[in-house]
Write an enzyme that holds these catalytic residues in place. Structure first.
Site, short mmCIF file in Angstrom:
data_model
loop_
_atom_site.label_atom_id
_atom_site.label_comp_id
_atom_site.label_asym_id
_atom_site.label_seq_id
_atom_site.Cartn_x
_atom_site.Cartn_y
_atom_site.Cartn_z
N HIS A 133 -4.16 13.27 -1.87
CA HIS A 133 -3.02 12.62 -1.25
C HIS A 133 -2.66 13.39 0.01
CE1 HIS A 133 1.08 11.04 -0.73
NE2 HIS A 133 0.67 10.02 -1.47
N ASP A 176 -2.44 5.60 -7.21
CA ASP A 176 -3.30 4.42 -7.03
C ASP A 176 -4.46 4.40 -8.01
OD1 ASP A 176 -1.91 3.43 -4.69
OD2 ASP A 176 -2.76 5.14 -3.63
#
Length: 431
Positions: A308, A366
């Site tokens: 991320h 996700d």
């Protein structure tokens, strides 16, 4: 502002500047560099705004190294376990958790704003049947400004509140209409007797020829996903909403800009890319081969759903959603879901691999959200739309905060120009 100062010295001229340092309630201090152009004739250079604070905000705080996400000071873990999406929406918009009467009034207001103008429904018929849902949602949201001239004074607090309730209420209706248009099915109107997520699922899946009963498990799972996606500080789409909104444009145009920014595969489309990656890997036996490809810089294969931009530790939302994924699949009878089993095994192997450990490439939110959406029967093309429904709450909260700030200025990033220097025009015959 703190008493601390940061001294900047131009080593070539010896000229010094004392730059103010601002201290937040938590998190790193920030250096106010507004004077360096006047003092030194230079701008700062920070591609991607990785270390630049473009605004002051009281809404969301992230500590990427520690894996911390706070909404108005409340840890995401506590909100996910104890709260509802409507309660989190109220919190983000108003700054505090609501008392029971406040939550009821807010929820009732959202329920009363769910219908959209019939002209907007006819607007969908202008799109091709296979138009991407995000294209439809972005266009319809922007067109909403044509219907509410009486309540779009951005300097009127009551108008801002009406807009906030309208857009949060109507996004699921717009999303469901885009889905129904893609299927060629009749639009289903919202029902005020259903909760926010149950109402959305009913509009997605009900048909006029038979009764449809919303699964409580599905509504609960969607509510959790919306909580986890409600806001995430100054991400690309939120920054887009702020930048567009700083011009004084109507709020529907600003939110539409956010929808367009979210559409990018590096932002809201990441969970769709995770499923595509899992399908490409195919079986557990193929995992070592694809992990080797992910490490090979000459390979075009990317391990989607890992790492991320902000979190340098485990994404706290991923821990929550991983547990929810087990529960949802078991409750809906998908315990033998091959993609989920493949995802679990991929996570297990990757987290034992020194390459990923050293680079702190942990699963993000996700990685699992697409699996849950699939289990709920939501088509892949709608994944980013689901993200937009949830993130609209954060966008609106940030837009409201910015508009109410007396120090707001139109956004105007600077640049490092590397093009041609001044040159004189030469006629076409002489070139």
């Amino acid at each position: 502002m703190s008493d601390k100062k940061f001294e900047l010295t131009d080593l070539s001229s010896g000229k010094k500047s004392l730059l103010p340092v601002h201290t937040g309630s938590i998190g790193p201090d920030v250096i106010d560099v507004a004077a360096i152009n006047k003092d030194h004739g230079v701008f700062t250079f920070d591609p991607g705004f990785g270390v630049t604070a473009a605004t002051e905000s009281k809404i969301t705080y992230i500590d990427g190294d520690a894996g911390v996400l706070l909404h108005r000071g409340y840890p995401i873990e506590q909100l996910a376990e104890n709260s509802s999406f409507m309660e989190v929406a109220y919190l983000l918009l108003n700054g505090d958790l609501p008392k029971a009467p406040e939550l009821q009034t807010f929820t009732d207001s959202i329920s009363r704003h769910t219908m959209i103008n019939e002209s907007l429904l006819r607007f969908f018929n202008g799109f091709h049947h296979n138009a991407h849902p995000m294209a439809m949602v972005s266009a319809v949201v922007a067109s909403m400004s044509a219907f509410y001239h009486d309540s779009m004074d951005i300097n009127n607090p009551r108008h801002r509140e009406i807009f906030a309730h309208r857009i949060i209420a109507k996004l699921p209706t717009i999303a469901a209409a885009a889905h129904k248009h893609s299927l060629g099915q009749p639009f289903i109107y919202p029902r005020n007797d259903l909760g926010y997520c149950a109402n959305m699922l009913n509009m997605f899946y009900a048909v006029p020829c038979e009764d449809y009963v919303v699964s409580p498990v599905a509504a609960e799972a969607l509510d959790l996903l919306f909580i986890l996606h409600a806001d995430h500080e100054q991400n690309a789409s939120t920054s887009t909403v702020r930048l567009a909104g700083s011009t004084g444009t109507n709020p529907y145009a600003a939110i539409s800009a956010g929808v367009a920014a979210l559409w990018g595969p590096a932002h809201g489309g990441a969970n769709e890319a995770v499923l595509a990656m899992l399908e490409q890997i195919g079986t557990v036996d193929n995992i070592p081969k694809y992990l080797a490809m992910a490490k090979d810089k000459s390979s075009h294969f990317r391990l989607m759903g890992f790492g991320h931009r902000v979190y340098k530790n485990f994404d706290p939302r991923a821990k929550i959603i991983r547990a929810a994924c087990h529960k949802v699949l078991a409750s809906l009878g998908h315990t033998d879901n091959p993609l989920f089993e493949l995802a679990l095994r991929l996570e297990e192997i990757a987290l034992q691999d020194e390459y990923f450990i050293q680079r702190k490439l942990y699963p993000n939110v996700d990685f699992y959200s697409g699996v849950i959406y699939s289990a709920l029967g939501i088509p892949r093309s709608m994944f980013t739309v689901m993200f937009a429904i949830a993130r609209t709450v954060g966008w609106v909260a940030h837009w409201q905060e910015m508009i109410a700030d007396p120090a707001m200025r139109i956004g105007r990033p600077r640049q490092l120009y590397t093009g041609a220097a001044k040159r004189d025009y030469v006629g076409v015959a002489q070139r």
